[in-house]
Design an enzyme around this catalytic site. Structure first.
Site, PDB file in Angstrom:
ATOM      1  CD  GLN A 145      15.380  11.292  52.363  1.00 52.88           C
ATOM      2  OE1 GLN A 145      15.773  10.848  51.287  1.00 52.88           O
ATOM      3  NE2 GLN A 145      14.683  10.567  53.211  1.00 52.88           N
ATOM      4  CG  ASN A 161      14.919   8.515  44.399  1.00 50.99           C
ATOM      5  OD1 ASN A 161      15.481   7.420  44.412  1.00 50.99           O
ATOM      6  ND2 ASN A 161      13.954   8.816  45.256  1.00 50.99           N
ATOM      7  CD  GLU A 162      11.672   5.866  45.854  1.00 52.69           C
ATOM      8  OE1 GLU A 162      10.893   6.623  46.457  1.00 52.69           O
ATOM      9  OE2 GLU A 162      12.213   4.881  46.402  1.00 52.69           O
TER      10      GLU A 162
END
Ligand code: IFM
Length: 437
Positions: free
Chosen positions: A20, A159-160
């Site tokens: 990101q 993550n997630e």
């Protein structure tokens, strides 16, 4: 509005992920996904992102200016292992330098091994549906921890996983773009196993090599509140089943190794254990659930409550949800809680300061009740590539101009900086930052 005093020893910082913010990588699944028009709402690409790969030292200086104790960062697997089994020494040296610079600045890193992106070669082998994925991820973990484990005590394996799998395999709006629930459960079994193997590997290597400091490993779980739209049982049932499939199943299986239905038949194929040293919670919002005759959505339609504050993406701002989730999952898992993400998409920065205040207020409430919430990582440090939203989803404490890559600390960033420094919100700060709220 009341003053807030955070508990003694409480630590604050911010969180990001590699894809990101770094920019410049063409070897990962999201880069490929961005090439198809329509996949990203504003047609931007993670190839640009926030140029953190080149600006990481300046960004760490910003963290320091914001008085961060902590920083949660991601590693880009496709940079570290650009071809299967071939590791890129320059990439790992880059991360070593970044982590060393954090430490020199007194900022403690929490490193995420997998945050939504895969190397393209890994996807070409079948991605997470391929049973080899578990061993491939273990080897990647082994390499990374051997190279960086002397500097890093705190790790997040994945993550997630729930968001990754549901968007990628059920809704089809993220790579690999599938709408196949059976594929999702297959991939999920491998992700759970990969977490467990990676958890063991990190502990094994750090302990074998006598690396300093206590090793802490966990998952950053995306947890939401699913409230039935009203008290009718026909809405309660789907609310419960969605909560189970979206989060409880993941949490339990990754935490204890129990493969409950529909992941498995309740056994512990990799051994019964405790595969977490902290409970990582990413919290954003709540959904209201109402019955709808549609098995593909588990008979529950998700809505946003009417007449409530929402962020730029229409997500309800519901700080009490953080309190409810921490209480519930602490009762079940009894481990220190790290809020590994919490933040708001707020381009104009009119809501972020109050959002931070209200969520920290819930944390103080939890700590006063004896629930050990120990860390808070705000999502996110600076505006980034927000997946399907592209560059338009602005979550940063620091605004980023993607054309010039110039950073500007937002007013909420200054507020957060004072909180990090004082571990409190004083009346003066309320007057300065929250008087219009
Ligand atoms: O940007 C994401 C992050 O990658 C994972 N958690 C939610 C954030 C906001 O959508």
């Amino acid at each position: 509005m009341n003053e807030l005093q955070l508990p003694k020893g409480f630590l604050l910082g911010s969180a990001t992920s590699a894809t990101q913010i770094e920019g410049g990588d063409t070897n990962n699944s999201w880069y490929k996904w961005c090439q198809t028009p329509g996949h990203i709402n504003d047609n931007t690409s993670c190839y640009r992102a926030a140029d953190h790969w080149n600006q990481y030292r300046d960004d760490i200086q910003i963290m320091k200016d914001l008085h961060h104790d902590l920083y949660r960062m991601g590693l880009e697997w496709s940079r570290i292992e650009p071809e299967q089994g071939k590791y890129n020494e320059a990439a790992i040296a880059h991360y070593r330098d970044e982590i060393s610079f954090l430490l020199q600045n007194g900022i403690k890193p929490l490193v995420t091994l997998h945050h939504f992106t895969n190397p393209i070669w890994f996807d070409d082998l079948g991605g997470w549906e391929n049973s080899q994925a578990v061993e491939l991820f273990r080897k990647y973990t082994e390499y990374v921890v051997s190279e960086l484990g002397d500097l890093v005590n705190d790790w997040i394996t994945i993550n997630e996983p729930n968001v990754f799998l549901i968007y990628g395999y059920v809704r089809g709006t993220w790579p690999p773009g599938k709408t196949d629930i059976f594929a999702m459960f297959k991939a999920m079994r491998h992700i759970v196993a990969a977490h467990i193997q990676s958890y063991r590997e990190i502990h094994r290597i750090r302990s074998k090599r006598n690396y300093p400091g206590k090793t802490l490993v966990g998952v950053a779980h995306h947890l939401r509140i699913f409230d039935p739209e009203d008290g009718k049982w026909r809405n309660q049932l789907p609310a419960k089943s969605i909560q189970y499939i979206f989060q409880d199943l993941f949490l339990k299986s990754m935490a204890t190794g129990k493969f409950s239905f529909p992941l498995g038949m309740g056994g512990h194929p990799l051994g019964r254990g405790k595969y977490y040293d902290f409970l990582g919670i990413n919290y954003y919002s709540r959904d209201l659930v109402s019955f709808k005759f549609d098995p593909t959505i588990m008979f529950g339609e998700l809505k946003v409550k009417e007449n409530v504050p929402v962020n730029d993406l229409g997500w309800e701002i519901y700080p009490e949800g953080l309190y409810r989730l921490c209480r519930k999952y602490y009762a079940q898992y009894q481990a220190p809680i790290y809020i590994t993400e919490n933040g708001i998409c707020d381009t104009e920065d009119t809501q972020r300061s109050l959002f931070i205040y209200e969520h920290l207020r819930q944390i103080v409430r939890l700590c006063n009740e004896g629930i050990p919430v120990e860390r808070y990582y705000h999502w996110t440090l600076l505006d980034n590539f927000e997946w399907s939203e592209g560059e338009s989803g602005r979550f940063g404490l620091v605004a980023n101009d993607f054309e010039t890559q110039k950073r500007t600390i937002r007013q909420s960033g200054r507020f957060y900086s004072e909180i990090c420094a004082k571990k409190a919100v004083t009346q003066e700060m309320i007057a300065k930052y929250l008087s219009n709220s």
